[in-house]
Write a protein that holds these residues in place. Sequence first.
Motif, PDB file in Angstrom:
ATOM      1  N   SER A  54      -2.541  -7.163  -0.536  1.00 26.07           N
ATOM      2  CA  SER A  54      -1.773  -5.887  -0.370  1.00 26.07           C
ATOM      3  C   SER A  54      -1.381  -6.042   1.023  1.00 26.07           C
ATOM      4  O   SER A  54      -1.869  -5.806   2.063  1.00 26.07           O
ATOM      5  CB  SER A  54      -2.772  -4.787  -0.643  1.00 26.07           C
ATOM      6  OG  SER A  54      -1.938  -3.646  -0.039  1.00 26.07           O
ATOM      7  N   VAL A 103      -6.768   6.008  -0.355  1.00 24.54           N
ATOM      8  CA  VAL A 103      -6.353   5.453  -1.642  1.00 24.54           C
ATOM      9  C   VAL A 103      -5.929   3.938  -1.464  1.00 24.54           C
ATOM     10  O   VAL A 103      -6.512   3.088  -2.332  1.00 24.54           O
ATOM     11  CB  VAL A 103      -4.679   5.987  -1.750  1.00 24.54           C
ATOM     12  CG1 VAL A 103      -4.064   5.345  -3.061  1.00 24.54           C
ATOM     13  CG2 VAL A 103      -4.973   7.453  -2.080  1.00 24.54           C
ATOM     14  N   SER A 147      -7.946   1.421  -3.781  1.00 26.05           N
ATOM     15  CA  SER A 147      -7.440   0.399  -4.537  1.00 26.05           C
ATOM     16  C   SER A 147      -7.608  -0.945  -4.204  1.00 26.05           C
ATOM     17  O   SER A 147      -7.373  -1.814  -5.012  1.00 26.05           O
ATOM     18  CB  SER A 147      -5.640   0.543  -3.981  1.00 26.05           C
ATOM     19  OG  SER A 147      -5.252   2.071  -4.599  1.00 26.05           O
ATOM     20  N   GLY A 151      -8.686  -3.040  -7.328  1.00 31.52           N
ATOM     21  CA  GLY A 151      -7.716  -4.278  -7.691  1.00 31.52           C
ATOM     22  C   GLY A 151      -8.489  -5.568  -7.457  1.00 31.52           C
ATOM     23  O   GLY A 151      -8.106  -6.784  -8.157  1.00 31.52           O
ATOM     24  N   LEU A 184       1.806  -0.363 -10.321  1.00 37.14           N
ATOM     25  CA  LEU A 184       0.408  -0.104  -9.791  1.00 37.14           C
ATOM     26  C   LEU A 184       0.389  -0.228  -8.551  1.00 37.14           C
ATOM     27  O   LEU A 184      -0.027   0.548  -7.807  1.00 37.14           O
ATOM     28  CB  LEU A 184      -0.197  -1.028 -10.499  1.00 37.14           C
ATOM     29  CG  LEU A 184      -0.949  -0.985 -12.102  1.00 37.14           C
ATOM     30  CD1 LEU A 184      -1.455  -2.267 -12.347  1.00 37.14           C
ATOM     31  CD2 LEU A 184      -1.646   0.041 -12.172  1.00 37.14           C
ATOM     32  N   ALA A 185       1.004  -1.179  -7.747  1.00 40.17           N
ATOM     33  CA  ALA A 185       1.129  -1.219  -6.409  1.00 40.17           C
ATOM     34  C   ALA A 185       2.237  -0.214  -5.801  1.00 40.17           C
ATOM     35  O   ALA A 185       1.675   0.007  -4.710  1.00 40.17           O
ATOM     36  CB  ALA A 185       1.622  -2.864  -5.945  1.00 40.17           C
ATOM     37  N   PHE A 205      -0.124   2.872  -5.883  1.00 41.14           N
ATOM     38  CA  PHE A 205      -1.413   2.781  -5.412  1.00 41.14           C
ATOM     39  C   PHE A 205      -1.494   1.720  -4.198  1.00 41.14           C
ATOM     40  O   PHE A 205      -1.902   0.434  -4.564  1.00 41.14           O
ATOM     41  CB  PHE A 205      -2.571   2.576  -6.370  1.00 41.14           C
ATOM     42  CG  PHE A 205      -2.616   3.396  -7.511  1.00 41.14           C
ATOM     43  CD1 PHE A 205      -3.181   4.773  -7.150  1.00 41.14           C
ATOM     44  CD2 PHE A 205      -2.218   3.027  -8.612  1.00 41.14           C
ATOM     45  CE1 PHE A 205      -3.177   5.669  -8.218  1.00 41.14           C
ATOM     46  CE2 PHE A 205      -2.246   4.007  -9.883  1.00 41.14           C
ATOM     47  CZ  PHE A 205      -2.685   5.470  -9.343  1.00 41.14           C
ATOM     48  N   PHE A 235      -3.287  -1.852  -4.130  1.00 40.69           N
ATOM     49  CA  PHE A 235      -3.684  -2.635  -5.368  1.00 40.69           C
ATOM     50  C   PHE A 235      -3.011  -4.033  -5.093  1.00 40.69           C
ATOM     51  O   PHE A 235      -3.578  -4.972  -5.566  1.00 40.69           O
ATOM     52  CB  PHE A 235      -2.972  -1.822  -6.209  1.00 40.69           C
ATOM     53  CG  PHE A 235      -3.381  -2.298  -7.607  1.00 40.69           C
ATOM     54  CD1 PHE A 235      -4.684  -1.369  -8.379  1.00 40.69           C
ATOM     55  CD2 PHE A 235      -3.046  -3.465  -8.391  1.00 40.69           C
ATOM     56  CE1 PHE A 235      -5.222  -1.994  -9.560  1.00 40.69           C
ATOM     57  CE2 PHE A 235      -3.855  -3.705  -9.442  1.00 40.69           C
ATOM     58  CZ  PHE A 235      -4.693  -3.172 -10.309  1.00 40.69           C
TER      59      PHE A 235
END
Length: 278
Positions: free
Chosen positions: A25, A124, A128, A132, A166-167, A170, A173
């Motif tokens: 991330s 968050v 995540s 993840g 998703l990324a 969030f 993630f």
Amino acid sequence: MSAISVGQAVVLGVVEGVTEFLPVSSTGHLKITEGLMNIPVDDKSVVGFSAVIQVGAIAAVLVYFFKDIKRIVSAWFRGLTNREERYHHDYKFAWWVIAATVPIVLVGLAAKPLIDGALGSLWVVAGSLIVGSAVMWCADQMGRHKRGEDDTSFKDAMWVGCSQILALLFPGFSRSGATMSTALILDLDRVAATRLSFFLGIPALTGAGIYELKDALGAGVGAAPLAVGTIVSFVVAYASIAWLLKFVAKHSFNAFVIYRIVIGVGLLGLLATGVLDA
């Protein structure tokens, strides 16, 4: 005065370059780094800056995979006028990348206020990172790693492309983590999963950087920090890409899973003790 100094831009450029394509991330690491340097993570210009310097990392992909990209783009143009060329995998792959980018563009535009607001919290990011990690570990264990890049299909591209959402929603993630995990679940081998993640990231991240440029410049980040951050990101990302492709050819993703959990738990600790402001 610029919201981000040239010195801070160098640091953020290094962080972006190292983490953009590793499944850890980049957005999460940028937000953590900004928090440690007392840069407001929810400031509009800072959010724009983070998106713009991603273009440097994308430029590194364009240079590193220039021959592959040239081959795919050439096949696409030939296929527009030559029916026989349309049966070529490269021609179809080009269309798949375009189609797989549409979902994240639509969601990004529709959910931008939420993404720039509540979902940008470091709480968050921490959650995540940890969730993840579990997804990545399960994907690496479940995947049979039996399919190569030439075995990819339209369905593969769409599933992997949609997983980028998703990324987006969030941060923490990881776009790379989400796309690689999805590709592994679809039984692609680790190198094929990694390369597919790179190619699908080109239009999405380039578009985001161009879209956010006006906010970064107009809301308080100077041209000099933007230029420096982008250049540093390019140089570091190029080295990161070369390393990652060699790494995944011989190793599982377990090292990234462990690293993400450590960073996620550490971030929760910093937030809980008030060292960092969410």
